[in-house]
Design a protein around this motif. Sequence first.
Motif, PDB file in Angstrom:
ATOM      1  N   ARG A 403       0.843  -1.192   0.000  1.00  0.00           N
ATOM      2  CA  ARG A 403       0.000   0.000   0.000  1.00  0.00           C
ATOM      3  C   ARG A 403       0.879   1.243   0.000  1.00  0.00           C
ATOM      4  O   ARG A 403       2.027   1.217   0.450  1.00  0.00           O
ATOM      5  CB  ARG A 403      -0.887   0.040   1.250  1.00  0.00           C
ATOM      6  CG  ARG A 403      -1.734  -1.203   1.454  1.00  0.00           C
ATOM      7  CD  ARG A 403      -2.894  -1.299   0.503  1.00  0.00           C
ATOM      8  NE  ARG A 403      -3.770  -0.173   0.559  1.00  0.00           N
ATOM      9  CZ  ARG A 403      -4.791  -0.039  -0.289  1.00  0.00           C
ATOM     10  NH1 ARG A 403      -5.028  -0.951  -1.209  1.00  0.00           N
ATOM     11  NH2 ARG A 403      -5.574   1.021  -0.216  1.00  0.00           N
ATOM     12  N   GLN A 404       0.347   2.349  -0.489  1.00  0.00           N
ATOM     13  CA  GLN A 404       1.074   3.609  -0.422  1.00  0.00           C
ATOM     14  C   GLN A 404       1.165   4.040   1.041  1.00  0.00           C
ATOM     15  O   GLN A 404       0.194   3.957   1.784  1.00  0.00           O
ATOM     16  CB  GLN A 404       0.345   4.692  -1.220  1.00  0.00           C
ATOM     17  CG  GLN A 404       0.256   4.403  -2.707  1.00  0.00           C
ATOM     18  CD  GLN A 404      -0.793   5.276  -3.366  1.00  0.00           C
ATOM     19  OE1 GLN A 404      -1.128   6.325  -2.868  1.00  0.00           O
ATOM     20  NE2 GLN A 404      -1.319   4.832  -4.492  1.00  0.00           N
ATOM     21  N   SER A 405       2.345   4.491   1.438  1.00  0.00           N
ATOM     22  CA  SER A 405       2.500   4.990   2.801  1.00  0.00           C
ATOM     23  C   SER A 405       2.156   6.470   2.825  1.00  0.00           C
ATOM     24  O   SER A 405       2.652   7.240   2.010  1.00  0.00           O
ATOM     25  CB  SER A 405       3.940   4.785   3.283  1.00  0.00           C
ATOM     26  OG  SER A 405       4.843   5.448   2.426  1.00  0.00           O
ATOM     27  N   SER A 406       1.291   6.879   3.725  1.00  0.00           N
ATOM     28  CA  SER A 406       0.863   8.262   3.818  1.00  0.00           C
ATOM     29  C   SER A 406       1.556   8.941   4.994  1.00  0.00           C
ATOM     30  O   SER A 406       1.801   8.322   6.033  1.00  0.00           O
ATOM     31  CB  SER A 406      -0.653   8.348   4.018  1.00  0.00           C
ATOM     32  OG  SER A 406      -1.323   7.825   2.895  1.00  0.00           O
ATOM     33  N   PRO A 407       1.868  10.238   4.866  1.00  0.00           N
ATOM     34  CA  PRO A 407       2.420  10.962   6.010  1.00  0.00           C
ATOM     35  C   PRO A 407       1.373  11.091   7.101  1.00  0.00           C
ATOM     36  O   PRO A 407       0.187  10.935   6.868  1.00  0.00           O
ATOM     37  CB  PRO A 407       2.763  12.333   5.402  1.00  0.00           C
ATOM     38  CG  PRO A 407       1.864  12.466   4.206  1.00  0.00           C
ATOM     39  CD  PRO A 407       1.693  11.080   3.678  1.00  0.00           C
ATOM     40  N   GLN A 408       1.830  11.359   8.299  1.00  0.00           N
ATOM     41  CA  GLN A 408       0.923  11.511   9.434  1.00  0.00           C
ATOM     42  C   GLN A 408       0.619  12.988   9.651  1.00  0.00           C
ATOM     43  O   GLN A 408       1.468  13.853   9.451  1.00  0.00           O
ATOM     44  CB  GLN A 408       1.552  10.917  10.698  1.00  0.00           C
ATOM     45  CG  GLN A 408       1.744   9.417  10.630  1.00  0.00           C
ATOM     46  CD  GLN A 408       0.440   8.679  10.405  1.00  0.00           C
ATOM     47  OE1 GLN A 408      -0.525   8.866  11.157  1.00  0.00           O
ATOM     48  NE2 GLN A 408       0.397   7.832   9.393  1.00  0.00           N
ATOM     49  N   PRO A 409      -0.618  13.305  10.047  1.00  0.00           N
ATOM     50  CA  PRO A 409      -0.964  14.717  10.273  1.00  0.00           C
ATOM     51  C   PRO A 409      -0.193  15.302  11.445  1.00  0.00           C
ATOM     52  O   PRO A 409       0.110  14.603  12.417  1.00  0.00           O
ATOM     53  CB  PRO A 409      -2.469  14.663  10.558  1.00  0.00           C
ATOM     54  CG  PRO A 409      -2.718  13.282  11.068  1.00  0.00           C
ATOM     55  CD  PRO A 409      -1.751  12.398  10.333  1.00  0.00           C
ATOM     56  N   VAL A 410       0.138  16.591  11.339  1.00  0.00           N
ATOM     57  CA  VAL A 410       0.812  17.268  12.451  1.00  0.00           C
ATOM     58  C   VAL A 410      -0.202  17.784  13.460  1.00  0.00           C
ATOM     59  O   VAL A 410       0.142  18.080  14.609  1.00  0.00           O
ATOM     60  CB  VAL A 410       1.690  18.434  11.943  1.00  0.00           C
ATOM     61  CG1 VAL A 410       2.791  17.908  11.045  1.00  0.00           C
ATOM     62  CG2 VAL A 410       0.858  19.484  11.202  1.00  0.00           C
ATOM     63  N   ALA A 411      -1.479  17.915  13.035  1.00  0.00           N
ATOM     64  CA  ALA A 411      -2.532  18.363  13.945  1.00  0.00           C
ATOM     65  C   ALA A 411      -3.881  17.974  13.354  1.00  0.00           C
ATOM     66  O   ALA A 411      -4.027  17.869  12.133  1.00  0.00           O
ATOM     67  CB  ALA A 411      -2.455  19.871  14.156  1.00  0.00           C
ATOM     68  N   GLN A 412      -4.881  17.741  14.213  1.00  0.00           N
ATOM     69  CA  GLN A 412      -6.226  17.362  13.763  1.00  0.00           C
ATOM     70  C   GLN A 412      -7.274  18.054  14.627  1.00  0.00           C
ATOM     71  O   GLN A 412      -7.050  18.319  15.799  1.00  0.00           O
ATOM     72  CB  GLN A 412      -6.417  15.847  13.873  1.00  0.00           C
ATOM     73  CG  GLN A 412      -5.529  15.025  12.970  1.00  0.00           C
ATOM     74  CD  GLN A 412      -5.884  13.545  13.033  1.00  0.00           C
ATOM     75  OE1 GLN A 412      -6.852  13.101  12.433  1.00  0.00           O
ATOM     76  NE2 GLN A 412      -5.078  12.781  13.768  1.00  0.00           N
ATOM     77  N   ARG A 413      -8.429  18.315  13.995  1.00  0.00           N
ATOM     78  CA  ARG A 413      -9.570  18.853  14.749  1.00  0.00           C
ATOM     79  C   ARG A 413     -10.837  18.665  13.918  1.00  0.00           C
ATOM     80  O   ARG A 413     -10.874  19.034  12.749  1.00  0.00           O
ATOM     81  CB  ARG A 413      -9.378  20.336  15.074  1.00  0.00           C
ATOM     82  CG  ARG A 413     -10.548  20.939  15.868  1.00  0.00           C
ATOM     83  CD  ARG A 413     -10.294  22.379  16.243  1.00  0.00           C
ATOM     84  NE  ARG A 413      -9.206  22.491  17.207  1.00  0.00           N
ATOM     85  CZ  ARG A 413      -8.734  23.655  17.657  1.00  0.00           C
ATOM     86  NH1 ARG A 413      -9.248  24.787  17.216  1.00  0.00           N
ATOM     87  NH2 ARG A 413      -7.749  23.674  18.532  1.00  0.00           N
ATOM     88  N   GLU A 414     -11.846  18.095  14.515  1.00  0.00           N
ATOM     89  CA  GLU A 414     -13.184  17.983  13.923  1.00  0.00           C
ATOM     90  C   GLU A 414     -13.140  17.412  12.507  1.00  0.00           C
ATOM     91  O   GLU A 414     -13.756  17.937  11.582  1.00  0.00           O
ATOM     92  CB  GLU A 414     -13.869  19.363  13.912  1.00  0.00           C
ATOM     93  CG  GLU A 414     -14.083  19.945  15.292  1.00  0.00           C
ATOM     94  CD  GLU A 414     -14.597  21.378  15.240  1.00  0.00           C
ATOM     95  OE1 GLU A 414     -14.744  21.917  14.121  1.00  0.00           O
ATOM     96  OE2 GLU A 414     -14.832  21.954  16.307  1.00  0.00           O
ATOM     97  N   GLY A 415     -12.410  16.327  12.341  1.00  0.00           N
ATOM     98  CA  GLY A 415     -12.362  15.679  11.033  1.00  0.00           C
ATOM     99  C   GLY A 415     -11.492  16.375  10.013  1.00  0.00           C
ATOM    100  O   GLY A 415     -11.528  16.033   8.820  1.00  0.00           O
ATOM    101  N   VAL A 416     -10.696  17.349  10.432  1.00  0.00           N
ATOM    102  CA  VAL A 416      -9.787  18.070   9.542  1.00  0.00           C
ATOM    103  C   VAL A 416      -8.360  17.839  10.028  1.00  0.00           C
ATOM    104  O   VAL A 416      -8.006  18.204  11.156  1.00  0.00           O
ATOM    105  CB  VAL A 416     -10.100  19.581   9.516  1.00  0.00           C
ATOM    106  CG1 VAL A 416      -9.102  20.320   8.628  1.00  0.00           C
ATOM    107  CG2 VAL A 416     -11.530  19.819   9.047  1.00  0.00           C
ATOM    108  N   GLY A 417      -7.536  17.207   9.180  1.00  0.00           N
ATOM    109  CA  GLY A 417      -6.143  16.946   9.528  1.00  0.00           C
ATOM    110  C   GLY A 417      -5.209  17.840   8.738  1.00  0.00           C
ATOM    111  O   GLY A 417      -5.433  18.095   7.557  1.00  0.00           O
TER     112      GLY A 417
END
Length: 571
Positions: A403-417
């Motif tokens: 699978r493609q490896s995706s970067p991880q979010p630096v911050a998240q809130r209310e379904g928005v990364g």
Amino acid sequence: MTNKHLKLHIGNAEAAAHSTLIHLADEKFVQRLWDRDTTLWKPDADHRKTIGHRLGWLTAPSGMRKQLPHITTFVNEVRQAGFTDAILLGMGGSSLAPEVFGASFGPQAGYLRLHVLDSSNPDVITETLKRSTLEKSLFIVSSKSGATTETLSLFRVFEAQLRRQGVAQPNQQFIAITDPGTPLERLAMKQVFRYVFSNPADIGGRYSALSYFGLVPAALLGINLGLLLDRAENLSQRCGPKVAPALNPGVYLGTLLAVLARRGRDKLTLLLSPSLASLGAWIEQLVAESTGKEGVGILPIGDESLGRTQDYGNDRVFVAITLAADTPALGPHQLRSLVASKHPVISWTLADHYDLGAEFFRWEIATATAGAILGVNPFDEPNVTESKDTTHALLNPLTADNRQSSPQPVAQREGVGLYTTRIPGDLPLGFEDTLDQFLATIQPGDYLALLAYLHPRHEKALNKIRLLLRNRLRIATTLGFGPRYLHSTGQFHKGGANRGVFIQIITKSYTDVDIPQAPYSFGQLYKAQALGDFQVLQRRQRRVLRIHLEDDKASRLTALHHHLQDALERL
């Protein structure tokens, strides 16, 4: 400074424009252009060879007239066969001129309806697959190189769908438009397509509006190609080798745009009558992809609602094109306000939609001229392959069921990364600080590009975000849907001046579509194209923020609008 075909308000740029026009006359620019003198753009052998193979558009209006009888014969045969719709599978230069024809003219009585599919978004493709008229649809597989990933993948999907629907000879519903000897031409011959149009190889994709790529779809709509080419040839003569630069509509326009760009007015803001709106995307690709390289360029700003004069920085030039029977592109009060604020304004009027033939040629000449003045080769696209190559690298592991490896979010809130470039060792920022820090980098003269890997039904909500950012930051904004923009402004993003600020918006909420004979699906291709472009922008040290929406609901974009609004108030 005057020109009988244009209305000009260019302020203190008049002297520089006048001087440049005199210089072009002294250098015999127009005669050398028609003589195909490649040294107008670059002196080295490699560039000159490339340019020499890309100047066929100069004689396309007269050359294509000879092909009208067999285009007409083909269209009559298609109509008699009972086809009601034409679905064009193509990207960039293969799709944008047909889109202009379809949106501006619409189908004439008794001719085909035209639908342009220039996306790898699985939801968009699924909607087309569910059309009830597929068995009466003619598919136009259109690609200059004959190797465009999206186009060939779409062909495989629709060919398989027709077979599933029990169509006995599905390939008789396909035609190809491509250069001689391409993979697509070989495929079309092997699969026995209904027709293959071999386009002149010396016409580049974005300069191909008046070749088979534009004219065949136009003919299927019932557009009078003879009249369209009459207008183009008339403009060609007015731009001819013996016409002085100051009297030459195309050279004159290109000179103005290049002179203004060199003075910092490099955001070409297009104002168009409503029925000409689709012309903006065609101009956007032609000008951005042709001039946006070597750290310079002219960036068209299309489909941006006209704002207050105080919403604009000092990097704008406004070009207003009005259709005589339509709403004016720019009203008298708006014109006075822009001119009073010392914004350059160039305007003219088209008599009717058939003047689009002339308009295509005007902008091609103008773009070639602007490229020469800016010192770039307007016939190549050296940075476009970066995102393509990165996409293919991301897809390669899929052949081994990875699978493609995706970067991880630096911050998240209310379904928005939020995803952005982090320097190793830096402490992670919170959601608000990440947005604030990103927006704080924006300076006067920058532009902000929204790169949306979303369904086009969200265009209205995205434009609302776009105008919020423009009005608060006083910078030019663009909106591009992926992967379509990769074949248009993508070159400018990487090759133009490092003044771009990019917000890529993605989601994973879509129904996937398998691609026959491919080790990946459209969902995986779409994801790889988004991630690949993000990585290339990072490598190019562009300011880029990636925003991941948990799903495709309109409420997610509403929430994003509110987050951005709050961040702008904190600046």
